[in-house]
Write an enzyme that holds these catalytic residues in place. Structure first.
Site, PDB file in Angstrom:
ATOM      1  N   SER A 279       0.867  -1.169   0.000  1.00  0.00           N
ATOM      2  CA  SER A 279       0.000   0.000   0.000  1.00  0.00           C
ATOM      3  C   SER A 279       0.902   1.215   0.000  1.00  0.00           C
ATOM      4  CB  SER A 279      -0.899   0.011   1.247  1.00  0.00           C
ATOM      5  OG  SER A 279      -0.101   0.162   2.415  1.00  0.00           O
ATOM      6  N   LYS A 280       0.299   2.387  -0.134  1.00  0.00           N
ATOM      7  CA  LYS A 280       1.101   3.608  -0.138  1.00  0.00           C
ATOM      8  C   LYS A 280       1.805   3.811   1.193  1.00  0.00           C
ATOM      9  CE  LYS A 280      -1.692   5.833  -3.682  1.00  0.00           C
ATOM     10  NZ  LYS A 280      -2.574   6.953  -4.059  1.00  0.00           N
ATOM     11  N   ARG A 281       1.288   3.174   2.240  1.00  0.00           N
ATOM     12  CA  ARG A 281       1.931   3.265   3.548  1.00  0.00           C
ATOM     13  C   ARG A 281       2.932   2.147   3.781  1.00  0.00           C
ATOM     14  NH1 ARG A 281      -3.242   4.652   7.515  1.00  0.00           N
ATOM     15  NH2 ARG A 281      -3.780   6.668   6.579  1.00  0.00           N
TER      16      ARG A 281
END
Length: 500
Positions: A279-281
């Site tokens: 994910s972007k995180r």
């Protein structure tokens, strides 16, 4: 992928993870017209780049067209600079769109926020044909329906009771699509034949009548996506498999308009080596940040292309060359060689590709100049261009990234710390004294050899003085990069160190 546990009917016609092709041509379909439709709610990341790349590859490998459409109707979540970042990222990777009425721009002109009148027109057509209706239910009522649906046995995620359909709401509110009693099965190019149906509770029947037009006139993703793909004559939709559960809705919309749906290709998730979704995180890194790390666009495209696809093997069981340019990948790309399992992201493979493409780019004068420009940018023009050109030409093939040159060859940028250097041969002092007496290194080596010094000892001594024993560059190239004055200064400094 979103969990499918709420679907009571789910059948999958199994096929091998990779279907071997006997075709000499990589594609067996006609010209494909594809699109990449990002939302500017964040910068472009690896997962989105992979989606864009596969759409581009299918279009180009079949002699078709690749379009870019900005899905920007969620105005509350727009991120400043995200739209330009998307364009910059695609351009850096060489993925140029085929339609660009915008003067001077390689992308566009499709921006959903510019097409509001179109969505209203087509929503009105669905209302007129009885395939959609207005709904003015309050948020509290909708929340209550959602909560009660979850308490049913069995529970259901389709929650609306069609009150407004029966009340014949004329104006205001949202527009809902009147879903069919049963969604149409469909075939996905990766997953095979699928039949996805919502789980219903027939004692308290609810309906999957999703919103297609919000109360402010903005279309939802499901609706705008279908209208735009039809009007833009998209033949193949390649997207992440998290959209599989939404596909029956989209096909139902196509059928309500009397349109033929495109072919669907749902590609696997990107995961870490621990098989956790990126994910972007968590690990899904912004595309342009790779540039700042010294990653080349050729290497990133090569890396991302193999997230769910592999080139055709002429002989089953034998490996194939995986280091490819974008042009190579286009020539080899085929939907038949897409894989179904999750794609694991391994950074070490990225830097393997980067080292290969760096060495290849150094051989090309135009690309070498671009590397010099990148290095100058990364170092704030700290060094002369002519020197940087030699630096990359000589040191580049031994590193995985131009960012690694200084860390792997620190002696090119600062004096040698002899306390931390590798131990030189026992006769190093005599060798260095003779080397320091001449400015011609090659001539000095020959003279030392005539005197009975082993060449291994000569070169190890010189390398001790010039680089602290760090290998990777031929000594004449090191001398050329540090210059004659620094060459003799280091020989003298090494001699003084050995005498202490």
């Amino acid at each position: 992928m979103r969990s499918l546990r709420w679907y009571s009917k789910f059948s999958l016609k199994k096929k091998p993870a990779v279907v071997p092709s006997t075709q000499t041509s990589p594609q067996t379909i006609g010209p494909a017209r594809t699109r990449f439709a990002p939302s500017p709610t964040g910068f472009l990341h690896l997962g989105s780049l992979r989606t864009a790349l596969y759409n581009y590859l299918l279009a180009k490998s079949t002699g078709g067209q690749f379009l870019v459409r900005l899905e920007d109707t969620d105005r509350q979540r727009l991120v400043p600079g995200a739209e330009q970042n998307i364009y910059d990222s695609l351009s850096w990777c060489g993925l140029k769109a085929d339609e660009s009425p915008v003067v001077g721009g390689p992308y566009g002109p499709y921006r959903q926020s510019d097409r509001m009148a179109i969505y209203k027109e087509y929503a009105d057509k669905l209302i007129a044909s009885g395939h959609a209706y207005r709904c003015d239910c309050s948020k509290d009522r909708l929340n209550a329906l959602r909560e009660s649906a979850m308490k049913l046995k069995p529970p259901t995620t389709v929650t609306y009771d069609r009150k407004c359909l029966h009340d014949h709401v004329e104006t205001g509110g949202v527009v809902r699509f009147k879903s069919p009693d049963e969604y149409e099965p469909f075939t996905d190019k990766v997953h095979g034949d699928l039949n996805l149906q919502p789980q219903y509770n027939y004692q308290d029947r609810r309906y999957d009548d999703f919103v297609i037009l919000k109360s402010d006139g903005m279309p939802t993703y499901h609706f705008a996506n279908v209208v735009d793909d039809h009007l833009m004559k998209i033949t193949h939709v390649i997207r992440g498999e998290e959209w599989l559960p939404s596909t029956p809705k989209h096909i139902a919309l196509y059928r309500a308009f009397g349109w033929e749906p495109p072919q669907f290709v749902h590609i696997p998730l990107l995961t870490s080596l621990a098989d956790k979704k990126l994910s972007k995180r968590q690990g899904d890194i912004g595309v342009m940040s790779f540039r700042d790390k010294g990653v080349l666009p050729e290497a990133l495209v090569n890396f991302v292309a193999l997230f769910g696809w592999s080139p055709h093997r002429d002989t089953p069981g034998l490996s194939v060359e995986e280091s490819m340019t974008l042009e190579d990948i286009v020539s080899k790309f085929s939907l038949e060689n897409l894989t179904r399992g999750n794609a694991k992201v391994n950074d070490s493979k990225l830097y393997y590709f980067n080292k290969h493409h760096l060495a290849e780019n150094i051989k090309n004068p135009e690309k070498l100049a671009s590397l010099v420009e990148d290095y100058q940018r990364l170092t704030n023009n700290k060094y002369p261009e002519e020197w940087v050109t030699k630096l990359i030409k000589y040191a580049g093939p031994s590193v995985s990234s131009i960012n690694d040159i200084e860390s792997q060859h620190p002696y090119l940028f600062k004096p040698v710390d002899y306390n931390a250097a590798q131990k030189p041969p026992a006769n190093a002092e005599d060798i260095l004294a003779l080397l320091n007496s001449s400015s011609d290194f090659k001539k000095s080596v020959n003279e030392l050899a005539k005197q009975g010094f082993a060449k291994k000892d000569i070169f190890q001594s010189a390398r001790f003085a010039l680089s602290g024993g760090v290998s990777g560059l031929a000594i004449p190239l090191v001398i050329e990069l540090i210059g004659q004055d620094e060459y003799h200064a280091r020989l003298s400094a090494a001699l003084n160190y050995l005498k202490c």
